[in-house]
Design an enzyme around this catalytic site. Sequence first.
Site, PDB file in Angstrom:
ATOM      1  CE  LYS A 139      11.869  61.431   0.055  1.00  0.00           C
ATOM      2  NZ  LYS A 139      12.750  60.506   0.767  1.00  0.00           N
ATOM      3  CB  THR A 145       5.949  57.731  11.104  1.00  0.00           C
ATOM      4  OG1 THR A 145       6.374  56.420  11.508  1.00  0.00           O
ATOM      5  CG2 THR A 145       7.144  58.482  10.559  1.00  0.00           C
ATOM      6  CG  HIS A 169      -0.857  54.795   3.055  1.00  0.00           C
ATOM      7  ND1 HIS A 169      -1.542  54.990   4.228  1.00  0.00           N
ATOM      8  CD2 HIS A 169       0.319  54.203   3.391  1.00  0.00           C
ATOM      9  CE1 HIS A 169      -0.811  54.514   5.230  1.00  0.00           C
ATOM     10  NE2 HIS A 169       0.313  54.033   4.744  1.00  0.00           N
ATOM     11  CG  ASN A 208       0.698  55.708   8.923  1.00  0.00           C
ATOM     12  OD1 ASN A 208      -0.440  55.620   8.448  1.00  0.00           O
ATOM     13  ND2 ASN A 208       1.679  54.883   8.590  1.00  0.00           N
ATOM     14  CB  SER A 222       3.811  47.123   4.895  1.00  0.00           C
ATOM     15  OG  SER A 222       4.101  48.488   4.944  1.00  0.00           O
ATOM     16  CD  GLU A 257      -1.177  48.199  10.318  1.00  0.00           C
ATOM     17  OE1 GLU A 257      -0.971  48.919   9.346  1.00  0.00           O
ATOM     18  OE2 GLU A 257      -0.273  47.586  10.920  1.00  0.00           O
ATOM     19  CB  SER A 295       8.715  50.336   4.582  1.00  0.00           C
ATOM     20  OG  SER A 295       9.038  51.590   5.126  1.00  0.00           O
ATOM     21  CB  CYS A 350      -1.874  51.212   5.609  1.00  0.00           C
ATOM     22  SG  CYS A 350      -0.547  51.400   6.786  1.00  0.00           S
TER      23      CYS A 350
END
Length: 405
Positions: free
Chosen positions: A255, A158, A246, A325, A358, A82, A208, A116
Amino acid sequence: VKDAGVLAMDIYFPPNCVLQEELETHDGVSKGKYTIGLGQDSMAFCTEVEDVISMSLTVVKTLLKNYNIDPKCIGRLEVGSETVIDKSKSIKTWLMQIFEECGNTDIEGVDSSNACYGGTAALFNCVNWVESNSWDGRYGLVVCTDSAVYAEGPARPTGGAAAIAMLIGPNAPISLESKFRGSHMAHVYDFYKPDLASEYPVVDGKLSQTCYLMALDSCYKTFCKRYEKIEGKPFSIVDADSFVFHSPYNKLVQKSFARLYYNDFLRNCSIVDKDSREKLEPYSGLSSEESYQSRDLEKVCQQVAKPLYDTKVQPTTLIPKQLGNMYTASLYAAFASVVHNKHDALVGQRIVMFSYGSGMTSTMFSFKINEGQHPFSLSNIASILDISNKLESRHVFRRRNSSRR
Ligand code: ACO
């Protein structure tokens, strides 16, 4: 064609990083915000001497060399990225330099891009090609390459950078269980890059995170349904040995796994023991909207899922915690972490993968780990990945003494 999937892998990441704890001091945020709050250890970055093209050229060259693959044996090359270098020309065309040199210009494939997710699209394309009538017996090659950089602010820690190459063919040690899949695709503005002159995305951080978790729930539901239809029994997290997510930052991975546990609780799966059931019971009446907003639910889920997280997820987190990331490469770097940590114990196991891009695009799918023939064996892949050495030989950029003379 039997067991189409990943035959071999290699990874390249920049030899530079900053420690997240030093970034906390530099940014003047509270101590622990990036290390505990986001769960990150350090962040890789490209200096002015490299970019997504040089990283992908390097990783393709090293993969071909390390596994002794003749460039003439590649029949399809797909890139997921990307990072926009050119609005028209595929990164794939730069990589063709390697193949042109030895007279191979007969290679299908171009770039896939959607945040991603592009690497997963590239992987599916290559595996589908191998399983199709147009396959000519040669290998496919998937390359994921990205450099994630954010504007100053909460998203900056990030960032990250890396390139991964995966050789695709039949009889693979890492084969796709193509029957079991669930996707969730929709239209949202959670993270996007509307300013073509800027490297930075526009990101609504909170949105996001919620989009990611909603997509995860939706993919998991579809994945479970497909599994049940085919296998004739329900799927729960006990049916996979590892879960690879991811990984924009590690806290979201914690989470995410907790969220799968919550799904299993709502579906009455036996994996959820009596004690955990009692702890989760107060939240069973929440609407799904409410469940994304409840911080208490999030904490309880993470707590009850922790023992399973430690065995099924923790071994996947090494590289993403160390690099940050890597956008399209992130999921596959997490997968490479399991290969690195557990290559002796993986044969026969099922590994569930969750890919999120995203905007939004997402798929949950699974790998089955098979024996594999040298050089395409798990232990050889682990030794070629050479993760410990690559991580240890990085140059850690230190904070300059901030006091001025
Ligand atoms: N010690 C320990 N924990 C701390 C501390 C501290 N000193 N300070 C904050 N925290 C915790 C918070 O409690 C919070 O934890 P929780 O989520 O478990 O409640 C966590 O650190 C994050 O802090 P916040 O204030 O909630 O969030 P912040 O404003 O720092 O932004 C965010 C975090 C939104 C992830 C930001 O970094 C971002 O926008 N990143 C890019 C977007 C992104 O990656 N989205 C994910 C999916 S999309 C994609 O892959 C690009």
